[in-house]
Design an enzyme around this catalytic site. Sequence first.
Site, PDB file in Angstrom:
ATOM      1  N   ARG A  37       0.847  -1.193   0.000  1.00  0.00           N
ATOM      2  CA  ARG A  37       0.000   0.000   0.000  1.00  0.00           C
ATOM      3  C   ARG A  37       0.881   1.241   0.000  1.00  0.00           C
ATOM      4  O   ARG A  37       1.955   1.243   0.626  1.00  0.00           O
ATOM      5  CB  ARG A  37      -0.885   0.048   1.247  1.00  0.00           C
ATOM      6  N   LEU A  82       1.621   4.910   1.188  1.00  0.00           N
ATOM      7  CA  LEU A  82       1.277   5.793   2.306  1.00  0.00           C
ATOM      8  C   LEU A  82       1.220   7.228   1.810  1.00  0.00           C
ATOM      9  O   LEU A  82       2.086   7.674   1.069  1.00  0.00           O
ATOM     10  CB  LEU A  82       2.321   5.670   3.414  1.00  0.00           C
ATOM     11  N   HIS A 130      13.385  -2.106  -0.959  1.00  0.00           N
ATOM     12  CA  HIS A 130      12.947  -2.208  -2.357  1.00  0.00           C
ATOM     13  C   HIS A 130      13.925  -3.110  -3.108  1.00  0.00           C
ATOM     14  O   HIS A 130      15.143  -2.944  -2.971  1.00  0.00           O
ATOM     15  CB  HIS A 130      12.917  -0.813  -2.995  1.00  0.00           C
ATOM     16  N   GLN A 182      20.349 -10.523   0.225  1.00  0.00           N
ATOM     17  CA  GLN A 182      20.949  -9.225   0.539  1.00  0.00           C
ATOM     18  C   GLN A 182      19.943  -8.306   1.235  1.00  0.00           C
ATOM     19  O   GLN A 182      20.316  -7.515   2.104  1.00  0.00           O
ATOM     20  CB  GLN A 182      21.478  -8.557  -0.737  1.00  0.00           C
TER      21      GLN A 182
HETATM   22  C1  GRF Z   1      10.732  -7.927  -1.043  1.00  0.00           C
HETATM   23  O1  GRF Z   1      11.298  -8.275  -2.263  1.00  0.00           O
HETATM   24  C2  GRF Z   1      10.829  -6.454  -0.808  1.00  0.00           C
HETATM   25  O2  GRF Z   1      11.972  -5.903  -1.379  1.00  0.00           O
HETATM   26  C3  GRF Z   1       9.600  -5.933  -1.492  1.00  0.00           C
HETATM   27  O3  GRF Z   1       8.608  -6.897  -1.255  1.00  0.00           O
HETATM   28  C4  GRF Z   1       9.227  -8.151  -1.033  1.00  0.00           C
HETATM   29  C5  GRF Z   1       8.735  -8.654   0.276  1.00  0.00           C
HETATM   30  O4  GRF Z   1       9.221  -9.941   0.559  1.00  0.00           O
HETATM   31  N1  GRF Z   1       9.276  -4.617  -1.019  1.00  0.00           N
HETATM   32  P1  GRF Z   1       8.995 -10.577   1.976  1.00  0.00           P
HETATM   33  O5  GRF Z   1       7.480 -10.547   2.239  1.00  0.00           O
HETATM   34  O6  GRF Z   1       9.739  -9.756   2.979  1.00  0.00           O
HETATM   35  O7  GRF Z   1       9.494 -11.977   1.880  1.00  0.00           O
END
Ligand code: GRF
Length: 206
Positions: free
Chosen positions: A97, A99, A115, A179
């Site tokens: 979502r 914000l 990200h 990572q």
């Molecule tokens: C991750 O790839 C993160 O970078 C992105 O959403 C994904 C979430 O993965 N924002 P998880 O639910 O933490 O396994």
Amino acid sequence: MSAKRCGVAVLASGRGSNFKAIAEACRREDFPATVVCLVTDNPEAGALETAKANGIPTFTVDAGPKKGRIPKEVEDEIASICEQQGADVIALAGFMRILRGALLDRFEGRIINIHPALLPSFKGLHGVRQALEYGVKVAGCTVHFVDRSIDGGPIILQSAVEVRDDDDEDSLAARILEQEHRIYVEAVELFALGKLEVIERRVRTG
Ligand code: GRF
């Protein structure tokens, strides 16, 4: 540790592997932060299981069916939950979502996000797929502060991952995810220790 630990509220919508990495780090006695709650907009989120296994309070909000959008009153509700649970910082971990309101006002400069791309490239959804399709040789992930832009807040940490000739989205995403877990935990630790200083767009981590 005698000093009060930094309270982290995690917002997650899905699998929750980043949440798990943070929760596990917070179980260490020498880690300066503790997870005070998990908030999700998805009653099926895998993150809920991890929270229960770690004795972390969970809150499921009804943000409606439209992914991306979040009703104003639900953002208010989440902000109140985070405050009541004693959050000093909010970590978005796959929270689907955007914000725009109360959370940004009430936790200004205290919301961070992970990200799966080297920002400012490949913002938005499907960062890994976008990177592969573009043909970059180096992909990666970014932890950044959240502001009113989409994936555009000041960058805290990044980690680069080499793209291999035989990579597909899944294989590359898996190496990036390793990572993510590492730098997200490090970023939470730096925040908790008060080591992040934002000067215009640059974040000093010293
Ligand atoms: C991750 O790839 C993160 O970078 C992105 O959403 C994904 C979430 O993965 N924002 P998880 O639910 O933490 O396994």
